[in-house]
Design a protein around this motif. Structure first.
Motif, PDB file in Angstrom:
ATOM      1  N   GLY A  92       2.534  17.451  31.867  1.00  0.00           N
ATOM      2  CA  GLY A  92       2.118  16.742  30.663  1.00  0.00           C
ATOM      3  C   GLY A  92       2.856  15.419  30.506  1.00  0.00           C
ATOM      4  N   GLU A  93       4.189  15.446  30.816  1.00  0.00           N
ATOM      5  CA  GLU A  93       4.951  14.204  30.720  1.00  0.00           C
ATOM      6  C   GLU A  93       4.445  13.191  31.755  1.00  0.00           C
ATOM      7  OE1 GLU A  93       8.986  15.278  31.210  1.00  0.00           O
ATOM      8  OE2 GLU A  93       9.173  16.210  29.199  1.00  0.00           O
ATOM      9  N   ALA A  94       4.146  13.669  32.998  1.00  0.00           N
ATOM     10  CA  ALA A  94       3.638  12.741  34.029  1.00  0.00           C
ATOM     11  C   ALA A  94       2.297  12.160  33.616  1.00  0.00           C
ATOM     12  CB  ALA A  94       3.510  13.483  35.369  1.00  0.00           C
ATOM     13  N   VAL A  95       1.432  13.017  33.069  1.00  0.00           N
ATOM     14  CA  VAL A  95       0.136  12.518  32.595  1.00  0.00           C
ATOM     15  C   VAL A  95       0.345  11.468  31.526  1.00  0.00           C
ATOM     16  CG1 VAL A  95      -1.964  13.185  31.390  1.00  0.00           C
ATOM     17  CG2 VAL A  95      -1.130  14.582  33.280  1.00  0.00           C
ATOM     18  N   GLY A  96       1.332  11.710  30.636  1.00  0.00           N
ATOM     19  CA  GLY A  96       1.593  10.716  29.589  1.00  0.00           C
ATOM     20  C   GLY A  96       2.052   9.391  30.176  1.00  0.00           C
ATOM     21  N   ARG A  97       2.962   9.501  31.179  1.00  0.00           N
ATOM     22  CA  ARG A  97       3.439   8.257  31.795  1.00  0.00           C
ATOM     23  C   ARG A  97       2.294   7.528  32.512  1.00  0.00           C
ATOM     24  NH1 ARG A  97       7.570  11.815  33.659  1.00  0.00           N
ATOM     25  NH2 ARG A  97       9.436  11.670  32.342  1.00  0.00           N
ATOM     26  N   LEU A  98       1.442   8.331  33.238  1.00  0.00           N
ATOM     27  CA  LEU A  98       0.307   7.709  33.920  1.00  0.00           C
ATOM     28  C   LEU A  98      -0.635   7.042  32.931  1.00  0.00           C
ATOM     29  CD1 LEU A  98      -0.535  10.394  36.642  1.00  0.00           C
ATOM     30  CD2 LEU A  98       0.545   8.163  36.987  1.00  0.00           C
ATOM     31  N   GLN A  99      -0.809   7.690  31.778  1.00  0.00           N
ATOM     32  CA  GLN A  99      -1.679   7.089  30.770  1.00  0.00           C
ATOM     33  C   GLN A  99      -1.088   5.786  30.264  1.00  0.00           C
ATOM     34  OE1 GLN A  99      -4.660   8.241  29.948  1.00  0.00           O
ATOM     35  NE2 GLN A  99      -4.977   6.471  28.601  1.00  0.00           N
ATOM     36  N   GLU A 100       0.240   5.782  30.108  1.00  0.00           N
ATOM     37  CA  GLU A 100       0.889   4.538  29.677  1.00  0.00           C
ATOM     38  C   GLU A 100       0.711   3.447  30.754  1.00  0.00           C
ATOM     39  OE1 GLU A 100       4.898   5.392  28.778  1.00  0.00           O
ATOM     40  OE2 GLU A 100       4.447   6.561  26.953  1.00  0.00           O
ATOM     41  N   LEU A 101       0.911   3.837  32.054  1.00  0.00           N
ATOM     42  CA  LEU A 101       0.734   2.861  33.130  1.00  0.00           C
ATOM     43  C   LEU A 101      -0.698   2.352  33.190  1.00  0.00           C
ATOM     44  CD1 LEU A 101       2.825   4.521  36.011  1.00  0.00           C
ATOM     45  CD2 LEU A 101       3.410   2.498  34.647  1.00  0.00           C
ATOM     46  N   ALA A 102      -1.647   3.277  32.973  1.00  0.00           N
ATOM     47  CA  ALA A 102      -3.049   2.848  32.994  1.00  0.00           C
ATOM     48  C   ALA A 102      -3.325   1.865  31.865  1.00  0.00           C
ATOM     49  CB  ALA A 102      -3.969   4.073  32.881  1.00  0.00           C
ATOM     50  N   ASP A 103      -2.769   2.189  30.717  1.00  0.00           N
ATOM     51  CA  ASP A 103      -2.970   1.262  29.586  1.00  0.00           C
ATOM     52  C   ASP A 103      -2.344  -0.093  29.894  1.00  0.00           C
ATOM     53  OD1 ASP A 103      -4.252   3.338  28.326  1.00  0.00           O
ATOM     54  OD2 ASP A 103      -2.501   3.938  27.102  1.00  0.00           O
ATOM     55  N   THR A 104      -1.127  -0.074  30.497  1.00  0.00           N
ATOM     56  CA  THR A 104      -0.448  -1.342  30.819  1.00  0.00           C
ATOM     57  C   THR A 104      -1.234  -2.128  31.892  1.00  0.00           C
ATOM     58  OG1 THR A 104       1.645  -0.268  30.331  1.00  0.00           O
ATOM     59  CG2 THR A 104       1.738  -2.336  31.559  1.00  0.00           C
ATOM     60  N   SER A 105      -1.765  -1.390  32.908  1.00  0.00           N
ATOM     61  CA  SER A 105      -2.555  -2.069  33.965  1.00  0.00           C
ATOM     62  C   SER A 105      -3.807  -2.701  33.391  1.00  0.00           C
ATOM     63  CB  SER A 105      -2.956  -1.062  35.050  1.00  0.00           C
ATOM     64  OG  SER A 105      -1.867  -0.589  35.726  1.00  0.00           O
ATOM     65  N   GLU A 106      -4.440  -1.918  32.509  1.00  0.00           N
ATOM     66  CA  GLU A 106      -5.655  -2.480  31.901  1.00  0.00           C
ATOM     67  C   GLU A 106      -5.338  -3.736  31.113  1.00  0.00           C
ATOM     68  OE1 GLU A 106      -9.284  -0.981  28.968  1.00  0.00           O
ATOM     69  OE2 GLU A 106      -7.589   0.336  29.456  1.00  0.00           O
ATOM     70  N   SER A 107      -4.193  -3.721  30.419  1.00  0.00           N
ATOM     71  CA  SER A 107      -3.803  -4.915  29.659  1.00  0.00           C
ATOM     72  C   SER A 107      -3.506  -6.086  30.596  1.00  0.00           C
ATOM     73  CB  SER A 107      -2.584  -4.587  28.803  1.00  0.00           C
ATOM     74  OG  SER A 107      -2.155  -5.726  28.112  1.00  0.00           O
ATOM     75  N   LEU A 108      -2.828  -5.774  31.724  1.00  0.00           N
ATOM     76  CA  LEU A 108      -2.504  -6.840  32.675  1.00  0.00           C
ATOM     77  C   LEU A 108      -3.772  -7.393  33.336  1.00  0.00           C
ATOM     78  CD1 LEU A 108       0.676  -5.345  34.364  1.00  0.00           C
ATOM     79  CD2 LEU A 108       0.542  -7.211  32.705  1.00  0.00           C
ATOM     80  N   LEU A 109      -4.734  -6.471  33.627  1.00  0.00           N
ATOM     81  CA  LEU A 109      -5.990  -6.934  34.225  1.00  0.00           C
ATOM     82  C   LEU A 109      -6.717  -7.864  33.264  1.00  0.00           C
ATOM     83  CD1 LEU A 109      -7.270  -3.678  35.983  1.00  0.00           C
ATOM     84  CD2 LEU A 109      -6.396  -5.765  37.061  1.00  0.00           C
ATOM     85  N   ASN A 110      -6.723  -7.473  32.021  1.00  0.00           N
ATOM     86  CA  ASN A 110      -7.387  -8.336  31.027  1.00  0.00           C
ATOM     87  C   ASN A 110      -6.714  -9.717  30.963  1.00  0.00           C
ATOM     88  OD1 ASN A 110      -9.203  -6.307  30.441  1.00  0.00           O
ATOM     89  ND2 ASN A 110      -7.948  -5.484  28.768  1.00  0.00           N
ATOM     90  N   GLU A 111      -5.406  -9.700  30.993  1.00  0.00           N
ATOM     91  CA  GLU A 111      -4.676 -10.984  30.938  1.00  0.00           C
ATOM     92  C   GLU A 111      -4.942 -11.807  32.218  1.00  0.00           C
ATOM     93  OE1 GLU A 111      -0.647  -9.944  30.350  1.00  0.00           O
ATOM     94  OE2 GLU A 111      -0.905  -9.304  28.247  1.00  0.00           O
ATOM     95  N   ASN A 112      -5.001 -11.095  33.388  1.00  0.00           N
ATOM     96  CA  ASN A 112      -5.259 -11.790  34.655  1.00  0.00           C
ATOM     97  C   ASN A 112      -6.638 -12.451  34.638  1.00  0.00           C
ATOM     98  OD1 ASN A 112      -4.948 -12.720  37.247  1.00  0.00           O
ATOM     99  ND2 ASN A 112      -5.344 -10.751  38.221  1.00  0.00           N
ATOM    100  N   ALA A 113      -7.625 -11.732  34.121  1.00  0.00           N
ATOM    101  CA  ALA A 113      -8.977 -12.317  34.043  1.00  0.00           C
ATOM    102  C   ALA A 113      -8.984 -13.534  33.128  1.00  0.00           C
ATOM    103  CB  ALA A 113      -9.960 -11.248  33.534  1.00  0.00           C
ATOM    104  N   LEU A 114      -8.233 -13.421  32.041  1.00  0.00           N
ATOM    105  CA  LEU A 114      -8.153 -14.559  31.121  1.00  0.00           C
ATOM    106  C   LEU A 114      -7.484 -15.751  31.799  1.00  0.00           C
ATOM    107  CD1 LEU A 114      -8.616 -15.687  28.278  1.00  0.00           C
ATOM    108  CD2 LEU A 114      -6.384 -14.711  27.646  1.00  0.00           C
ATOM    109  N   LEU A 115      -6.452 -15.468  32.580  1.00  0.00           N
ATOM    110  CA  LEU A 115      -5.787 -16.558  33.281  1.00  0.00           C
ATOM    111  C   LEU A 115      -6.727 -17.214  34.293  1.00  0.00           C
ATOM    112  CD1 LEU A 115      -2.238 -15.053  33.895  1.00  0.00           C
ATOM    113  CD2 LEU A 115      -2.865 -16.903  32.325  1.00  0.00           C
ATOM    114  N   ARG A 116      -7.536 -16.389  34.999  1.00  0.00           N
ATOM    115  CA  ARG A 116      -8.479 -16.958  35.953  1.00  0.00           C
ATOM    116  C   ARG A 116      -9.462 -17.907  35.249  1.00  0.00           C
ATOM    117  NH1 ARG A 116      -8.898 -11.612  38.166  1.00  0.00           N
ATOM    118  NH2 ARG A 116      -7.733 -11.461  40.141  1.00  0.00           N
TER     119      ARG A 116
END
Length: 783
Positions: free
Chosen positions: A727-751
């Motif tokens: 459960g803790e690993a799933v939580g961390r993965l969910q946090e990483l997924a949320d962070t990646s999605e945020s970074l992807l959004n920012e990367n697209a904006l930068l492009r």
């Protein structure tokens, strides 16, 4: 608790530092946590709810002033304004107070115009009554007569008794205007006190209030008011009892000289008069009322000697005289009415049943001169056995001839002296009126016993009775325990009489015949008890004979189940020998012996009647022998009365042959039983070994099962730990997924920004190039 809250807040702040978007939600959670901490701290304190204020205990329609707040001051004020007041102290939760409430309301509705009824709640902690009084029990009833009081009522909490007590307080004195009323007042068996006061000189003569207070003092000691106080105001009426002086208190006594209060020896106070009356009064019939709780009332009275307890239907408010009580009181008065001459002259009688007759007795009496030096205890120490030869010189008399003065009587001197003389008389006895045992026939006036009438029997017997009366409606359980349930005629609602002798630990029950009156039955009952020989059958408490008791029809046919009623007739039969077996219902060993007794009864069936009486030679089965069939049979053959006598050789040999044949058959049966027992023992041994092996297998399986349970618990704990980690690993993965999605959004904006910036740079370069070309053109044109 606070430490855990601080840790939770620290974790929230760290998460907020990592993710600023969670700031608003974290603020809300923090406020809720602070509120929860404050609420938990407030619940940790002890909270005591205040008691609800009391409410009315009596209904508003009842004529009772209910001071349910415990106002003693208001109670004293209301009491001082009334002539007679009844105060009912109660506790609202008390069941006795609730039950007595209805009875007090019933009395209040009848006497509200004469008595003021007050009720005070003496349990509320804030009330003045609770603070100033400490009652042992509730309810408590106090009565006040003007300024006199309190008079505590200690009787039954029943409306008729409470009303009777209140009426006695209202009218503590009985006015006696004429000689007829005085004679009627003194004719009762109860103690009577008469006061002579003249009201001619003053409306309230000196000493009258003191005499009135003494009557109220008597009610404090006895709630029934057995000692009645009367007042005479006419000198001629007072002269009927030889009273001539004013302010005289006269105590009437039936059996001894009446007394006048000695004013020269005692102070003329209410306490002194009341104590003097209770010390010198005569009581022939005393009322008893057990309180219903642990008390020594009955023990104190029964230890004084044999007591006749009479359970009577009683109405304390009866307007007409109680006929049953009058009959009982008349019997008690005549029992105590001793002749003066019989008390002066020493006289003692001893009696024995004649051996050759069951209906005749020999009575030997010793008459001692009053000038003899022998005391009363020395007169009755002689034995009547040596004088049996002087009884019945012409044979036992018939019952009809027993009343003749000269039938079977002879007189002789006990020694050469003028102070003692014996007399022997043979008399018949007839069945008693109480249906228990034969009773003694009345003596004639010339009989040697000095007169056998019932009057004055107390002074002619060594077994003096005390008379006690109890209300059968209030003491029904006690009457049933003493044998009233066995008394079917009359029913329990009617009179029931029993004699209890605590010293001898026996008691007798009066069983009336329908044709006999209550007076006749009581006289015969008392006369039979007072006889020197036992004429009454002792009442025993036990189970009735039940044909269903036993182990089936076989046991009921072969064995007799004895009860208290059948024990003596069966065991003490002189024509048979009896094998008696004592047991209890809870005894398991006793039930195991049932088959042994049944087999023994089968063997002796047809030979159980023994014609030789050997009751004085009773023998107990040896304690060191096991109770088996051979041992029991040998014990019976050795000690029973079936041993042949010398004058019956043929019958003895025949009986011996029968017994030997039965004994041989019994021996064969015992051998067969022994073989069966051996086979059964082998089978039981094999079963024991199998059981032991199964026990070991069960223990081994139980140990394996315990090991499996431990492994299961370990696996469950590992599963829970892995699940938590996952459960803790799933939580961390969910946090990483949320962070990646945020970074992807920012990367697209930068492009997009880069493309826009590139396009803007290209446009800007093109414009700059065009501007420079235009400037060159202008400079070229200008040149």
């Amino acid at each position: 608790m606070l430490r855990r809250v601080r840790q939770s807040l620290r974790q929230v702040l760290l998460l907020m530092a990592r993710r600023p978007a969670l700031l608003c939600g974290a603020l809300g959670v923090g406020v809720l946590l602070l509120l929860a901490v404050r609420f938990t701290c407030s619940r940790a304190k002890d909270v005591v709810a205040a008691a609800r204020p009391p409410v009315r205990f009596f209904s508003a329609e009842a004529p009772v002033v209910d001071l349910y707040l415990g106002q003693l001051d208001q109670m004293e004020r209301l009491r001082s304004l009334a002539e007679v007041s009844l105060i009912f102290f109660y506790a609202p939760w008390c069941a006795h107070s609730m039950a007595a409430r209805q009875e007090v309301q019933q009395v209040a509705r009848k006497l509200a115009k004469q008595v003021q009824f007050l009720a005070v709640n003496c349990w509320w902690s804030h009330g003045k009554c609770r603070k100033q009084n400490r009652f042992y029990q509730y309810p408590v009833i106090h009565l006040f007569y003007r300024r006199f009081g309190p008079i505590e009522y200690k009787g039954p909490l029943v409306a008729p008794y409470v009303e009777s007590f209140v009426l006695r307080v209202i009218t503590p004195l009985t006015y006696l205007p004429s000689r007829a009323s005085l004679e009627e007042f003194l004719s009762c068996h109860e103690p009577r006190v008469v006061g002579f006061f003249q009201f001619d000189s003053s409306p309230q003569p000196p000493g009258y209030v003191t005499y009135l207070s003494s009557a109220l003092q008597a009610l404090r000691r006895d709630f029934r008011g057995v000692v009645r106080f009367g007042v005479v105001t006419n000198r001629k009426v007072a002269e009927a009892i030889s009273v001539r002086e004013d302010e005289t208190v006269y105590l009437y006594r039936r059996f001894n000289s009446s007394l006048i209060f000695p004013r020269r020896e005692f102070n003329f106070t209410s306490d002194a008069i009341c104590s003097w009356v209770f010390e010198h009064r005569e009581t022939v019939l005393q009322w008893l009322q057990p309180p219903g709780t642990k008390s020594r009332l009955l023990e104190r009275e029964l230890t004084k000697g044999p007591a006749l307890l009479l359970f009577l239907p009683h109405n304390p408010l009866g307007s007409e005289p109680d006929l049953v009580l009058q009959q009982v009181a008349d019997v008690a008065v005549r029992y105590h009415s001793c002749d003066i001459s019989s008390r002066v002259k020493g006289h003692c009688c001893r009696s024995l049943l004649l051996p050759e007759s069951s209906t005749s007795v020999c009575e030997v009496c010793l008459s001692v001169s009053p000038w003899s030096a022998a005391g009363p205890s020395a007169r009755c120490t002689f034995s009547p056995a040596p004088h049996l030869g002087r009884c019945c010189p012409r044979g036992p008399p018939a019952a009809s001839a027993a009343t003749s003065p000269s039938a079977g009587c002879s007189g002789f001197l006990s020694s050469y002296g003028p102070f003692g003389r014996h007399s022997a008389c043979c008399r018949a006895v007839a069945p008693a009126l109480d249906g228990s045992r034969p009773r003694e026939e009345p003596h004639s006036p010339a009989a040697p016993s000095g007169g056998g009438g019932f009057t004055g029997l107390r002074c002619r017997t060594n077994r003096t009775l005390r008379f006690y009366a109890l209300d059968v409606a209030l003491n029904r359980p006690l009457a049933v325990r003493l044998g009233a349930a066995a008394d079917r005629s009359p029913p329990l609602d009617g009179p029931f009489a029993t004699i209890v002798d605590l010293k001898d630990e026996v008691h007798y029950v009066l069983r009336r015949r329908p044709a006999a009156t209550l007076t006749e039955s009581l006289e015969a009952f008392i006369r039979n008890f007072s006889a020197p020989y036992s004429l009454l059958q002792r009442h025993l408490v036990g189970e009735e004979e039940d044909g269903s008791a036993g182990d089936g029809e076989t046991r009921r046919r072969l064995l007799t189940e004895l009860t208290t009623s059948s024990f003596l007739p069966a065991v003490m039969d002189l024509q048979k020998d009896v094998l008696l077996f004592y047991y209890t219902q809870w005894c398991g060993f006793c039930s195991v012996l049932n088959h042994v007794l049944i087999q023994l009864a089968r063997l002796l069936q047809g030979n159980g009647t023994i014609t030789v009486a050997r009751k004085p030679e009773s023998v107990k089965f040896p304690d060191d022998l096991p109770i088996t069939l051979p041992n029991l049979l040998h014990f019976i053959l050795q000690h029973s009365g079936s041993v042949p006598h010398a004058d019956e050789p043929a019958a003895g040999r025949a009986a011996g042959a029968v017994l030997r044949a039965e004994f041989a058959a019994l021996r064969r049966e015992v051998q067969a039983l022994s073989h069966a027992r051996q086979r059964l023992s082998r089978q039981l041994a094999q079963l024991w070994r199998d059981n032991r092996r199964l026990t070991f297998d069960a223990l081994s399986l139980e140990a394996q099962n315990a090991e499996l349970r431990r492994e299961r618990r370990s696996l469950e704990e590992q599963h829970r730990e892995k699940s938590r980690q996952l459960g803790e690993a799933v939580g961390r993965l969910q946090e990483l997924a949320d962070t990646s999605e945020s970074l992807l959004n920012e990367n697209a904006l930068l492009r997009v920004l880069l493309v826009a910036l590139k396009e803007r740079t290209e446009v800007k370069g093109q414009a700059e190039a065009d501007r420079k070309g235009a400037e060159r053109k202008r400079s070229h044109v200008a040149s």
